[in-house]
Design an enzyme around this catalytic site. Structure first.
Site, PDB file in Angstrom:
ATOM      1  N   GLY A 113       0.826  -1.199   0.000  1.00 27.44           N
ATOM      2  CA  GLY A 113       0.000   0.000   0.000  1.00 27.44           C
ATOM      3  C   GLY A 113       0.858   1.244   0.000  1.00 27.44           C
ATOM      4  N   VAL A 138      -2.065  -8.282  -1.964  1.00 26.55           N
ATOM      5  CA  VAL A 138      -1.357  -9.041  -0.928  1.00 26.55           C
ATOM      6  C   VAL A 138      -2.301  -9.822  -0.021  1.00 26.55           C
ATOM      7  CG1 VAL A 138       0.742  -7.655  -0.913  1.00 26.55           C
ATOM      8  CG2 VAL A 138      -1.207  -6.948   0.495  1.00 26.55           C
ATOM      9  N   ASN A 144       1.653  -2.146   5.279  1.00 22.76           N
ATOM     10  CA  ASN A 144       0.823  -0.952   5.422  1.00 22.76           C
ATOM     11  C   ASN A 144      -0.530  -1.080   4.725  1.00 22.76           C
ATOM     12  OD1 ASN A 144       0.395   2.114   5.774  1.00 22.76           O
ATOM     13  ND2 ASN A 144       0.341   1.861   3.548  1.00 22.76           N
ATOM     14  N   SER A 201      -3.033   0.180  14.269  1.00 20.12           N
ATOM     15  CA  SER A 201      -3.876   1.362  14.467  1.00 20.12           C
ATOM     16  C   SER A 201      -4.253   1.483  15.928  1.00 20.12           C
ATOM     17  CB  SER A 201      -5.157   1.253  13.630  1.00 20.12           C
ATOM     18  OG  SER A 201      -6.082   2.278  13.976  1.00 20.12           O
ATOM     19  N   TYR A 228     -12.375  -4.054  11.479  1.00 20.47           N
ATOM     20  CA  TYR A 228     -11.110  -3.319  11.406  1.00 20.47           C
ATOM     21  C   TYR A 228     -10.327  -3.449  12.710  1.00 20.47           C
ATOM     22  CZ  TYR A 228      -7.983   0.643  10.388  1.00 20.47           C
ATOM     23  OH  TYR A 228      -6.884   1.443  10.161  1.00 20.47           O
ATOM     24  N   ALA A 280     -10.545  -5.832  14.956  1.00 15.56           N
ATOM     25  CA  ALA A 280     -10.061  -7.206  15.104  1.00 15.56           C
ATOM     26  C   ALA A 280      -8.806  -7.428  14.266  1.00 15.56           C
ATOM     27  CB  ALA A 280     -11.151  -8.193  14.694  1.00 15.56           C
ATOM     28  N   ALA A 281      -8.804  -6.910  13.051  1.00 19.73           N
ATOM     29  CA  ALA A 281      -7.638  -7.073  12.171  1.00 19.73           C
ATOM     30  C   ALA A 281      -6.420  -6.354  12.733  1.00 19.73           C
ATOM     31  CB  ALA A 281      -7.960  -6.561  10.776  1.00 19.73           C
ATOM     32  N   LYS A 282      -6.611  -5.119  13.187  1.00 16.62           N
ATOM     33  CA  LYS A 282      -5.479  -4.338  13.682  1.00 16.62           C
ATOM     34  C   LYS A 282      -4.971  -4.868  15.018  1.00 16.62           C
ATOM     35  CE  LYS A 282      -5.118  -1.425  10.287  1.00 16.62           C
ATOM     36  NZ  LYS A 282      -3.920  -1.427   9.420  1.00 16.62           N
TER      37      LYS A 282
END
Length: 247
Positions: free
Chosen positions: A13, A65, A91, A143, A156, A158-160
């Site tokens: 990114g 990715v 990123n 984040s 979001y 959960a991913a971060k």
């Protein structure tokens, strides 16, 4: 202090927003940067050309990715072109904000795949090469939302948060090697993503930030530079660049 000139970095990114600032900051230090993008071909090419005019070397590589085979190809193209990988900056990220009652499985899958599964994909492909570097660095752009949660952002967040857990665990596994693994957790930064927040909501957010302003993408890039150049004894950490919003 590590001399960065001649090192090779992959920035996922890396053509827009925070990723662009990271690319520019590394390139100014003599790092050869592979700018990964998925759909921002024009922005990536313009950045490569702008850096070339400044005497820096960069290469744009399209790859989704979130897909393992694309991540492998990204790393293979980097090695074919430059012969090595020293730094990997994860990123790439998207949002699909919805309250949980309205969150579809597709919204969940897309954010988890792009923001979190991509980290597995890129690291699994790049680690054999990074391990050969005298100063290997894996830097995951997480984040503040992965630390505090966020309304309408269960996917979001959960991913971060997952990126942070991944960072700590991999750092433990690699602690006896020359590779460090760290996360940077930006607060609210002046990017296109934050620009989509309604102004009245943004004003309320800024009012809660002790520094009383949004951060800049350049400040996140400076954090990446610090970890690459001066971070040999820093691993498994969360570098919080958020104006004091999360202490």
């Amino acid at each position: 202090m590590v001399q960065l000139d001649g090192k090779v970095a992959i920035v996922t990114g890396g053509a827009k927003g925070i990723g662009k600032s990271i690319t520019e900051a590394l390139a100014k230090q003599g790092v050869k940067v592979v700018i990964n993008y998925n759909s921002s071909a024009t922005a990536a090419d313009e950045l490569v050309n702008a850096l070339a005019e400044q005497g820096s070397e960069a290469y744009a590589c399209q790859a989704d990715v979130s897909k393992l085979e694309d991540a492998k190809r990204l790393v293979e193209e980097t090695v074919q072109r430059y012969g090595r990988v020293d730094f990997l900056v994860n990123n790439a990220g998207i949002t699909r904000d919805r309250s949980f009652k309205k969150l579809s499985r597709e919204d969940w899958n897309q954010v988890i795949d792009v923001n979190l599964s991509s980290v597995y994909n890129t690291v699994s492909a790049a680690l054999p090469y990074i391990a050969e570097s005298d100063n290997g660095r894996i830097i995951n752009i997480s984040s503040i939302i992965g630390q505090t949660g966020g309304f309408g952002q269960t996917n979001y967040s959960a991913a971060k948060a997952g990126m942070i857990g991944f960072t700590k665990s991999l750092a433990l596994e690699l602690a006896r090697t020359n590779v460090t693994v760290n996360a940077i957790c930006p607060g609210f930064i002046e990017t296109d993503m934050v620009a989509e927040i309604p102004q009245n909501v943004l004003d309320q957010i800024v009012a809660k930030i002790p520094k009383k302003r949004l951060g800049s993408a350049e400040e996140i890039a400076n954090g990446v530079l610090y970890l690459c150049r001066d971070g040999a004894y820093v691993t498994g950490q969360q570098l919080n660049i958020n104006g004091g919003l999360y202490m």
